[in-house]
Design a protein around this motif. Structure first.
Motif, PDB file in Angstrom:
ATOM      1  N   MET A   1      11.337  88.411  47.294  1.00 17.63           N
ATOM      2  CA  MET A   1      10.371  87.860  46.287  1.00 17.63           C
ATOM      3  C   MET A   1       8.852  87.545  47.013  1.00 17.63           C
ATOM      4  O   MET A   1       9.115  86.626  47.746  1.00 17.63           O
ATOM      5  N   ALA A   2       7.936  87.945  46.733  1.00 20.30           N
ATOM      6  CA  ALA A   2       6.731  87.493  46.982  1.00 20.30           C
ATOM      7  C   ALA A   2       6.145  86.370  46.493  1.00 20.30           C
ATOM      8  O   ALA A   2       6.344  85.882  45.523  1.00 20.30           O
ATOM      9  N   HIS A   3       5.562  85.266  47.474  1.00 23.08           N
ATOM     10  CA  HIS A   3       4.936  83.997  47.160  1.00 23.08           C
ATOM     11  C   HIS A   3       3.521  84.201  47.332  1.00 23.08           C
ATOM     12  O   HIS A   3       2.757  84.968  48.135  1.00 23.08           O
ATOM     13  N   ILE A   4       2.923  83.161  46.482  1.00 21.80           N
ATOM     14  CA  ILE A   4       1.405  83.152  46.695  1.00 21.80           C
ATOM     15  C   ILE A   4       1.145  82.446  47.838  1.00 21.80           C
ATOM     16  O   ILE A   4       1.670  81.397  48.066  1.00 21.80           O
ATOM     17  N   VAL A   5       0.000  82.909  48.680  1.00 24.50           N
ATOM     18  CA  VAL A   5      -0.289  82.140  50.004  1.00 24.50           C
ATOM     19  C   VAL A   5      -1.184  81.274  49.944  1.00 24.50           C
ATOM     20  O   VAL A   5      -2.244  81.548  49.137  1.00 24.50           O
ATOM     21  N   LYS A   6      -1.160  80.030  50.395  1.00 23.70           N
ATOM     22  CA  LYS A   6      -2.229  78.965  50.258  1.00 23.70           C
ATOM     23  C   LYS A   6      -3.194  78.936  51.324  1.00 23.70           C
ATOM     24  O   LYS A   6      -2.730  79.332  52.510  1.00 23.70           O
ATOM     25  N   GLY A   7      -4.253  79.282  51.032  1.00 19.41           N
ATOM     26  CA  GLY A   7      -5.213  79.481  52.291  1.00 19.41           C
ATOM     27  C   GLY A   7      -5.382  80.863  52.609  1.00 19.41           C
ATOM     28  O   GLY A   7      -5.162  81.832  51.790  1.00 19.41           O
ATOM     29  N   GLU A   8      -5.944  81.202  53.851  1.00 20.56           N
ATOM     30  CA  GLU A   8      -5.871  82.482  54.357  1.00 20.56           C
ATOM     31  C   GLU A   8      -4.639  83.502  54.083  1.00 20.56           C
ATOM     32  O   GLU A   8      -3.618  82.827  54.636  1.00 20.56           O
ATOM     33  N   ALA A   9      -4.734  84.487  53.951  1.00 16.99           N
ATOM     34  CA  ALA A   9      -3.641  85.479  53.664  1.00 16.99           C
ATOM     35  C   ALA A   9      -3.716  86.740  54.715  1.00 16.99           C
ATOM     36  O   ALA A   9      -4.781  87.143  54.838  1.00 16.99           O
ATOM     37  N   PHE A  10      -2.481  87.214  55.240  1.00 20.34           N
ATOM     38  CA  PHE A  10      -2.533  88.096  56.238  1.00 20.34           C
ATOM     39  C   PHE A  10      -1.685  89.226  55.807  1.00 20.34           C
ATOM     40  O   PHE A  10      -0.591  88.871  55.104  1.00 20.34           O
ATOM     41  N   CYS A  11      -1.942  90.574  56.144  1.00 20.20           N
ATOM     42  CA  CYS A  11      -0.781  91.630  55.555  1.00 20.20           C
ATOM     43  C   CYS A  11       0.169  91.431  56.697  1.00 20.20           C
ATOM     44  O   CYS A  11       0.196  91.199  57.815  1.00 20.20           O
ATOM     45  N   MET A  12       1.395  91.597  56.197  1.00 21.53           N
ATOM     46  CA  MET A  12       2.665  91.452  56.904  1.00 21.53           C
ATOM     47  C   MET A  12       3.187  92.909  57.715  1.00 21.53           C
ATOM     48  O   MET A  12       4.219  92.815  58.544  1.00 21.53           O
ATOM     49  N   LYS A  13       2.367  93.817  57.536  1.00 25.80           N
ATOM     50  CA  LYS A  13       2.829  95.072  57.904  1.00 25.80           C
ATOM     51  C   LYS A  13       2.377  95.150  59.587  1.00 25.80           C
ATOM     52  O   LYS A  13       1.379  94.634  59.760  1.00 25.80           O
ATOM     53  N   GLU A  27      -7.413  86.136  42.584  1.00 24.72           N
ATOM     54  CA  GLU A  27      -8.828  86.684  41.940  1.00 24.72           C
ATOM     55  C   GLU A  27      -8.542  86.969  40.700  1.00 24.72           C
ATOM     56  O   GLU A  27      -9.645  87.303  40.195  1.00 24.72           O
ATOM     57  N   VAL A  28      -7.409  87.154  40.010  1.00 30.24           N
ATOM     58  CA  VAL A  28      -7.196  87.796  38.670  1.00 30.24           C
ATOM     59  C   VAL A  28      -6.300  86.793  37.953  1.00 30.24           C
ATOM     60  O   VAL A  28      -5.446  86.094  38.507  1.00 30.24           O
ATOM     61  N   GLU A  29      -6.450  86.765  36.685  1.00 27.09           N
ATOM     62  CA  GLU A  29      -5.640  86.079  35.872  1.00 27.09           C
ATOM     63  C   GLU A  29      -4.243  86.705  35.664  1.00 27.09           C
ATOM     64  O   GLU A  29      -4.255  87.770  35.722  1.00 27.09           O
ATOM     65  N   CYS A  30      -3.115  85.707  35.562  1.00 27.28           N
ATOM     66  CA  CYS A  30      -1.972  86.214  35.623  1.00 27.28           C
ATOM     67  C   CYS A  30      -1.516  86.675  34.040  1.00 27.28           C
ATOM     68  O   CYS A  30      -1.852  86.018  33.176  1.00 27.28           O
ATOM     69  N   SER A  31      -1.158  87.761  33.701  1.00 27.80           N
ATOM     70  CA  SER A  31      -1.284  88.298  32.361  1.00 27.80           C
ATOM     71  C   SER A  31       0.380  88.016  32.025  1.00 27.80           C
ATOM     72  O   SER A  31       0.626  87.853  30.849  1.00 27.80           O
ATOM     73  N   ASP A  32       1.095  87.584  32.875  1.00 29.80           N
ATOM     74  CA  ASP A  32       2.480  86.977  32.299  1.00 29.80           C
ATOM     75  C   ASP A  32       2.634  85.635  31.891  1.00 29.80           C
ATOM     76  O   ASP A  32       3.110  85.231  30.839  1.00 29.80           O
ATOM     77  N   CYS A  33       1.961  84.717  32.798  1.00 33.23           N
ATOM     78  CA  CYS A  33       2.127  83.281  32.677  1.00 33.23           C
ATOM     79  C   CYS A  33       0.871  82.533  32.244  1.00 33.23           C
ATOM     80  O   CYS A  33       0.731  81.475  32.026  1.00 33.23           O
ATOM     81  N   ARG A  34      -0.141  83.505  32.107  1.00 34.39           N
ATOM     82  CA  ARG A  34      -1.687  83.018  32.011  1.00 34.39           C
ATOM     83  C   ARG A  34      -2.017  82.110  32.905  1.00 34.39           C
ATOM     84  O   ARG A  34      -3.108  81.245  32.582  1.00 34.39           O
ATOM     85  N   ALA A  35      -1.726  82.180  34.030  1.00 32.29           N
ATOM     86  CA  ALA A  35      -2.446  80.930  35.091  1.00 32.29           C
ATOM     87  C   ALA A  35      -3.663  81.731  35.420  1.00 32.29           C
ATOM     88  O   ALA A  35      -4.160  82.882  35.416  1.00 32.29           O
ATOM     89  N   PRO A  36      -4.747  80.724  35.366  1.00 34.07           N
ATOM     90  CA  PRO A  36      -6.364  81.498  35.479  1.00 34.07           C
ATOM     91  C   PRO A  36      -6.535  81.848  36.916  1.00 34.07           C
ATOM     92  O   PRO A  36      -5.597  81.373  37.912  1.00 34.07           O
ATOM     93  N   ILE A  37      -7.721  82.257  37.011  1.00 32.17           N
ATOM     94  CA  ILE A  37      -8.107  82.844  38.454  1.00 32.17           C
ATOM     95  C   ILE A  37      -8.214  81.469  39.249  1.00 32.17           C
ATOM     96  O   ILE A  37      -8.571  80.543  38.973  1.00 32.17           O
ATOM     97  N   GLY A  38      -7.708  81.620  40.459  1.00 34.02           N
ATOM     98  CA  GLY A  38      -7.596  80.609  41.507  1.00 34.02           C
ATOM     99  C   GLY A  38      -6.280  79.808  41.372  1.00 34.02           C
ATOM    100  O   GLY A  38      -6.073  78.791  42.253  1.00 34.02           O
ATOM    101  N   ALA A  39      -5.436  79.706  40.446  1.00 36.48           N
ATOM    102  CA  ALA A  39      -4.425  78.949  40.243  1.00 36.48           C
ATOM    103  C   ALA A  39      -3.141  79.785  40.453  1.00 36.48           C
ATOM    104  O   ALA A  39      -2.922  80.980  39.990  1.00 36.48           O
TER     105      ALA A  39
END
Length: 91
Positions: A1-13, A27-39
């Motif tokens: 399962m993927a997690h939201i990264v706090k701070g700088e994010a890096f590609c794991m490939k 950078e986008v609102e979540c359509s499932d739980c309605r979390a706003p941009i940035g949260a």
């Protein structure tokens, strides 16, 4: 399962080296739980935490809208997925 990264994010490939100032899913609102941009996304109970999984729809939306940018290896993202073939309907 993927997690939201706090701070700088890096590609794991292996060999990619791409990074973003913050996780592109934020950078986008979540359509499932309605979390706003940035949260971060919220659990079904409504609370959030440091290790809350992101909702797949949010990740795909961020990719479709270009927040991940092009993959330098040409491997990742919606644009590089193999085309789905339609299955025949039952007669």
């Amino acid at each position: 399962m993927a997690h939201i990264v706090k701070g700088e994010a890096f590609c794991m490939k292996l060999g990619c080296g791409k990074s973003w100032p913050r996780d592109p899913v934020l950078e986008v609102e979540c359509s499932d739980c309605r979390a706003p941009i940035g949260a971060g996304c919220r659990r079904p109970s409504g609370h959030s935490g440091p290790f809350v999984e992101l909702h797949t729809a949010r990740d795909l939306l961020a990719d479709r809208l270009g927040f991940y940018g092009p993959c330098p290896l040409g491997l990742c993202g919606v644009a590089n997925r193999p085309k789905q073939t339609e299955l025949p309907l039952f007669d």
